[in-house]
Design an enzyme around this catalytic site. Structure first.
Site, PDB file in Angstrom:
ATOM      1  N   HIS A 170       4.975 -39.824   8.836  1.00  0.00           N
ATOM      2  CA  HIS A 170       5.897 -38.977   9.580  1.00  0.00           C
ATOM      3  C   HIS A 170       5.183 -38.094  10.596  1.00  0.00           C
ATOM      4  O   HIS A 170       5.792 -37.594  11.551  1.00  0.00           O
ATOM      5  CB  HIS A 170       6.690 -38.102   8.600  1.00  0.00           C
ATOM      6  CG  HIS A 170       8.036 -37.697   9.112  1.00  0.00           C
ATOM      7  ND1 HIS A 170       8.237 -37.250  10.395  1.00  0.00           N
ATOM      8  CD2 HIS A 170       9.255 -37.681   8.521  1.00  0.00           C
ATOM      9  CE1 HIS A 170       9.518 -36.953  10.569  1.00  0.00           C
ATOM     10  NE2 HIS A 170      10.155 -37.226   9.448  1.00  0.00           N
ATOM     11  N   SER A 171       3.892 -37.894  10.421  1.00  0.00           N
ATOM     12  CA  SER A 171       3.141 -37.124  11.417  1.00  0.00           C
ATOM     13  C   SER A 171       2.958 -37.911  12.714  1.00  0.00           C
ATOM     14  O   SER A 171       2.614 -37.327  13.749  1.00  0.00           O
ATOM     15  CB  SER A 171       1.767 -36.734  10.854  1.00  0.00           C
ATOM     16  OG  SER A 171       1.016 -37.881  10.512  1.00  0.00           O
TER      17      SER A 171
END
Length: 451
Positions: free
Chosen positions: A139-140
């Protein structure tokens, strides 16, 4: 080394063995006519030859003073493509259930922070001849909506297009000034609460209280609102969107209202089966567009986070839909009438309690702000193909969190609604039964409203 943004760092710092912070997608493909048994193997070898990696697929957390940090990004010049792209086959008889079990194991495992934070799995062996692609990425790097858009850009509307495209070779569109995805928008909204000030938020909250709409922490405690473990279960299935549209026309609701009511009926049946249905109705956090018709072609974003009364305490499916539709209608009406700053502040306030789950003891002692997140993401409206193979199913797989052990995400896909479920394996037993309950809830609603 390149410095990491605070948002990227947040998703890495929040990750633990119990909380993998990657998003994923499971795609099912029908091979083209005349494809032989070697088709999937040839696709795999074609993918191994695509080595022009975009920056997002080359970066991983940098090592600083001998330890992996959440402060900066390092970029690999020589990506080990055979590590990231994997080819496997299901054991005979190759049931979809076996594919989902494999997907569950893959979705629950952490990505290696010493390498770029993504994996792609090409899976063959389904008894009906189809094959699958499961992709996960941290998700980063991207959020779920951005991943779906990226995967879509590898596809074509032309079944005769035999080019093999991979997400890691597709250039990202230029980043707009405002975030393009719903989750990134929500993160930005949460940061905006303090900037907007207590007076703005107070006015907006007063507007909602005055009209007795759903606010955070009005939800009952359920078996979904607990601390979770690291293992996951995934389930997925497709339904014709025409069935939802028929109910919409018969009931005077929206397709999203019908979807929420179907999810409500399924959750009610599942919780009854577990002897865990609360007397109070469950509350869902629903990301929706608050754009008016006049703003339809304007730039920027206007996404709100509404809290919807799911009416799981109502037995009659038609009345349940009425309650859900009224809850959504009243919330959207109030949000649309608020000044833009107040609408953004309220959206941030609705989802800000997610951050409180990291405080020790919060989930087990405080009332849940809401019970579940149900998100409906627009997808392609016409059939899509990958090297001539038709996309048969496109199932988003999101993130389970402490206090939110179950996630439901829906994507429209060429006449279908593709629903992906992700749950904590320990806290949400027999997750696959929810698929049967979804099917039953849809049938009950069709009978109830005559759709």
């Amino acid at each position: 080394m390149r410095l990491m943004s605070p948002t990227d760092s947040m998703f890495l710092l929040a990750e633990s063995r119990e909380h993998p912070m990657h998003v994923g997608g499971l795609m099912l493909f029908e091979p083209p006519a005349g494809a032989g048994p070697e088709f999937v193997g040839e696709m795999y070898h074609s993918l191994l030859g695509l080595s022009d990696f975009q920056p997002a697929f080359r970066k991983h957390p940098a090592t600083i003073f001998g330890a992996i940090s959440g402060l900066g990004w390092a970029y690999d010049d020589d990506v080990d493509v055979e590590y990231h792209v994997r080819h496997s086959a299901l054991p005979a008889p190759g049931r979809v259930r076996d594919l989902l079990e494999l997907t569950s194991l893959l979705h629950g495992s952490l990505l290696d922070r010493h390498r770029p934070l993504w994996e792609a799995h090409l899976v063959e062996g389904l008894a009906d001849g189809r094959f699958a692609v499961y992709v996960k990425i941290h998700h980063s790097l991207v959020d779920g909506v951005s991943l779906l858009r990226l995967l879509r850009r590898t596809l074509s509307t032309d079944p005769a297009d035999t080019d093999v495209r991979a997400p890691w070779t597709v250039a990202h569109a230029p980043r707009p000034r405002q975030p393009t995805s719903r989750l990134n928008e929500l993160v930005g909204l949460a940061k905006g609460v303090a900037a907007l000030g207590p007076s703005t938020f107070g006015l907006a909250r007063a507007a909602l209280v005055e009209q007795q709409l759903t606010l955070p922490f009005a939800a009952p405690r359920t078996m979904f609102n607990v601390n979770i473990g690291g293992a996951r279960r995934c389930a997925a299935q497709s339904w014709p969107v025409a069935r939802f549209q028929a109910i919409k026309r018969a009931a005077g609701a929206t397709v999203n209202d019908v979807l929420l009511a179907v999810c409500s009926g399924a959750l009610r049946a599942y919780l009854e089966e577990q002897n865990a249905l609360p007397d109070q109705p469950l509350v869902a956090m629903v990301p929706v567009s608050l754009r008016t018709e006049a703003e339809a072609d304007s730039g920027g974003n206007m996404v709100g986070t509404l809290l919807c009364n799911l009416a799981t305490d109502v037995v009659d499916p038609a009345k349940r839909l009425e309650t859900v539709a009224e809850s959504m209608r009243r919330n959207k009406k109030v949000f649309s009438e608020l000044p833009r700053a107040q609408a953004l502040a309220l959206s941030a306030a609705n989802m800000a309690p997610l951050a409180l789950a990291a405080i020790p003891g919060f989930v087990s002692t405080a009332p849940p702000p809401f019970n579940i997140v149900i998100s409906n993401v627009p997808g392609p409206t016409e059939p899509m193909y990958w090297a001539g193979a038709r996309l048969d199913g496109n199932y988003p797989l999101s993130i389970a969190l402490d206090g939110l052990a179950l996630n439901i995400t829906v994507v429209s896909n060429a006449g279908n609604l593709d629903i992906g479920l992700v749950g904590c394996r320990r806290s949400v037993p027999h997750l696959q039964r929810l698929l049967g309950h979804l099917d039953t809830a849809l049938e009950e609603l069709e009978r109830a409203v005559g759709g």
